[in-house]
Design an enzyme around this catalytic site. Structure first.
Site, mmCIF file in Angstrom:
data_model
loop_
_atom_site.group_PDB
_atom_site.id
_atom_site.type_symbol
_atom_site.label_atom_id
_atom_site.label_comp_id
_atom_site.label_asym_id
_atom_site.label_seq_id
_atom_site.Cartn_x
_atom_site.Cartn_y
_atom_site.Cartn_z
ATOM 1 N N LYS A 171 53.749 -3.881 60.940
ATOM 2 C CA LYS A 171 54.919 -3.150 60.445
ATOM 3 C C LYS A 171 55.393 -2.119 61.481
ATOM 4 C CE LYS A 171 57.979 -1.291 57.677
ATOM 5 N NZ LYS A 171 59.228 -1.885 57.240
ATOM 6 N N LYS A 239 59.341 8.940 60.644
ATOM 7 C CA LYS A 239 57.897 8.806 60.353
ATOM 8 C C LYS A 239 57.336 7.565 61.050
ATOM 9 C CE LYS A 239 57.289 6.471 56.793
ATOM 10 N NZ LYS A 239 56.918 5.281 56.068
HETATM 11 P P1 NAP Z 1 61.773 6.559 48.359
HETATM 12 O O1 NAP Z 1 63.078 6.082 47.802
HETATM 13 O O2 NAP Z 1 61.633 7.967 48.795
HETATM 14 O O3 NAP Z 1 60.648 6.207 47.251
HETATM 15 C C1 NAP Z 1 59.359 6.709 47.272
HETATM 16 C C2 NAP Z 1 59.012 7.116 45.847
HETATM 17 O O4 NAP Z 1 57.641 7.512 45.771
HETATM 18 C C3 NAP Z 1 59.854 8.295 45.358
HETATM 19 O O5 NAP Z 1 60.512 7.924 44.168
HETATM 20 C C4 NAP Z 1 58.814 9.389 45.144
HETATM 21 O O6 NAP Z 1 59.094 10.235 44.064
HETATM 22 C C5 NAP Z 1 57.563 8.590 44.861
HETATM 23 N N1 NAP Z 1 56.338 9.352 45.114
HETATM 24 C C6 NAP Z 1 55.993 10.064 46.212
HETATM 25 N N2 NAP Z 1 54.769 10.592 46.060
HETATM 26 C C7 NAP Z 1 54.342 10.215 44.822
HETATM 27 C C8 NAP Z 1 53.170 10.469 44.069
HETATM 28 N N3 NAP Z 1 52.191 11.223 44.573
HETATM 29 N N4 NAP Z 1 53.071 9.924 42.827
HETATM 30 C C9 NAP Z 1 54.070 9.178 42.321
HETATM 31 N N5 NAP Z 1 55.215 8.916 42.977
HETATM 32 C C10 NAP Z 1 55.336 9.429 44.218
HETATM 33 O O7 NAP Z 1 61.323 5.668 49.589
HETATM 34 P P2 NAP Z 1 61.529 4.091 49.820
HETATM 35 O O8 NAP Z 1 62.727 3.900 50.672
HETATM 36 O O9 NAP Z 1 61.382 3.366 48.541
HETATM 37 O O10 NAP Z 1 60.264 3.815 50.773
HETATM 38 C C11 NAP Z 1 58.938 3.683 50.265
HETATM 39 C C12 NAP Z 1 58.049 3.130 51.369
HETATM 40 O O11 NAP Z 1 58.559 1.849 51.768
HETATM 41 C C13 NAP Z 1 57.988 3.985 52.635
HETATM 42 O O12 NAP Z 1 56.717 3.943 53.190
HETATM 43 C C14 NAP Z 1 59.009 3.303 53.544
HETATM 44 O O13 NAP Z 1 58.733 3.540 54.904
HETATM 45 C C15 NAP Z 1 58.827 1.846 53.158
HETATM 46 N N6 NAP Z 1 59.986 0.962 53.366
HETATM 47 C C16 NAP Z 1 61.240 1.333 52.981
HETATM 48 C C17 NAP Z 1 62.316 0.462 53.193
HETATM 49 C C18 NAP Z 1 63.737 0.819 52.807
HETATM 50 O O14 NAP Z 1 64.673 0.109 53.246
HETATM 51 N N7 NAP Z 1 63.984 1.844 52.016
HETATM 52 C C19 NAP Z 1 62.090 -0.782 53.792
HETATM 53 C C20 NAP Z 1 60.798 -1.151 54.130
HETATM 54 C C21 NAP Z 1 59.750 -0.259 53.920
HETATM 55 P P3 NAP Z 1 60.242 11.380 44.116
HETATM 56 O O15 NAP Z 1 61.410 10.745 43.474
HETATM 57 O O16 NAP Z 1 59.687 12.519 43.331
HETATM 58 O O17 NAP Z 1 60.459 11.742 45.560
#
Ligand code: NAP
Length: 298
Positions: A171, A239
């Site tokens: 990744k 990150k």
């Molecule tokens: P995101 O929208 O910020 O979602 C992450 C979620 O995790 C948020 O809703 C957050 O809650 C929750 N969270 C954080 N700490 C937590 C805890 N201790 N307990 C429960 N919930 C918790 O991010 P995302 O875009 O979905 O990305 C998530 C992961 O996938 C990351 O590692 C990212 O690098 C990877 N990723 C993302 C994409 C993309 O296109 N977005 C593509 C591939 C990979 P809050 O609402 O309170 O902040």
């Protein structure tokens, strides 16, 4: 039917959890901000108020949280997965985190009798919504086989790439390639605009040749329209470039283009654009060219 606890229902986790529920599993979701459980509940899933409550009766625990400290907290914190789930439970971490942290957490989980895979994904929000993710999986082959029916619900290209941590290493390479692509696409569009070329036409023809890419398909229009709603946030790509630059350094590998694009991503963040989609790297390139201040001559 498998009982799945899904922790982290953000941009990626929410549609993935909904797909798993729609595939006939019994999904219990937990998110730090509770309102983000709404879409899963609408699809027939259940919301849990804590990690402990979500994982108590789970066969499988899926994680999709932002960064290494978040995964560490969810797994090993008070009331976390290792303290609250049944030993033998299969943990699938879809989050993108540091490979060395993954290796450490996997060893700890195994010592306590859990099965665990790192399964970071690529394909963006569209890939999550369309259940078309690429999933790069690290961990024992038998655990991969056990997880396969679940991975196939959310992924289209699902590949076992090696032992614990390997998924995260692959990744990191993925994020290096995507960031470089975005940087060059932004430079090309700023360049084309400077010449007053019909950029929409240019993007169409570029997409049909060797310059075509998934990045061009998904991100060029966002740049042309200056519409940078995330998607994948600059903060998260920053990150990931931290992960790949430090892992490359540890391996003694030089990544000069990666280092440059990491600096550009840092600049985007320093200019207050961390919560925009990573295609907003375009703004950094535009600023460097002085074309964000009305320097356009077209
Ligand atoms: P995101 O929208 O910020 O979602 C992450 C979620 O995790 C948020 O809703 C957050 O809650 C929750 N969270 C954080 N700490 C937590 C805890 N201790 N307990 C429960 N919930 C918790 O991010 P995302 O875009 O979905 O990305 C998530 C992961 O996938 C990351 O590692 C990212 O690098 C990877 N990723 C993302 C994409 C993309 O296109 N977005 C593509 C591939 C990979 P809050 O609402 O309170 O902040």
């Amino acid at each position: 039917m498998t009982r799945i606890a899904f922790i982290g229902l953000g941009i990626m986790g929410s549609p993935m959890a909904v797909h798993l529920q729609n595939a006939g599993h019994d999904v219990v979701g937990h998110n730090r901000s509770p309102e983000k459980t709404a879409r899963l509940v609408e699809a027939g899933g259940t919301a849990a108020a804590s990690v402990a409550e979500a994982v108590a009766d789970a066969d499988v625990v899926a994680l999709m949280v932002p960064d290494s400290p978040d995964v560490t907290e969810v797994l090993t914190g008070e009331g976390g997965v290792l303290a609250s789930a049944r030993p033998g439970t299969l943990i699938i971490d879809f989050s993108t985190i540091r490979p060395d942290v993954t290796v450490e957490l996997a060893a700890r989980a195994r010592e306590q009798g859990f099965r665990i895979l790192d399964a970071p994904v690529s394909g963006g929000e569209a890939g999550a919504k369309n259940a078309a993710l690429s999933i790069m999986v690290g961990g024992p082959a038998e655990d991969f086989e056990a997880a396969r029916p679940i991975l196939d619900v959310v992924g289209r290209t699902v590949v076992h790439v090696g032992p614990a941590g390997s998924g995260q290493t692959v990744k990191a390479a993925n994020q290096l390639i995507v960031a470089g692509n975005i940087g060059l696409l932004a430079e090309a569009i700023v360049f084309l605009e400077a010449y007053g070329v019909d950029t929409a036409a240019a993007v169409t023809v570029l997409g049909g040749g060797l310059a075509g890419s998934a990045v061009l398909e998904q991100k060029a229009e966002k740049m042309l329209n200056r519409s940078f709603e995330p998607g994948f946030r600059i903060d998260l790509h920053h990150k990931d470039l931290g992960i790949v630059t430090s892992a490359a350094r540890e391996a003694g590998v030089t990544i000069p283009l990666g280092a440059t694009v990491a600096q550009l991503m840092q600049s985007a963040r320093s200019n207050g654009e961390g919560s925009l989609d990573h295609s907003a790297l375009f703004r950094t390139v535009e600023r460097l060219a002085g074309r964000d201040r009305g320097a356009r001559d077209d």
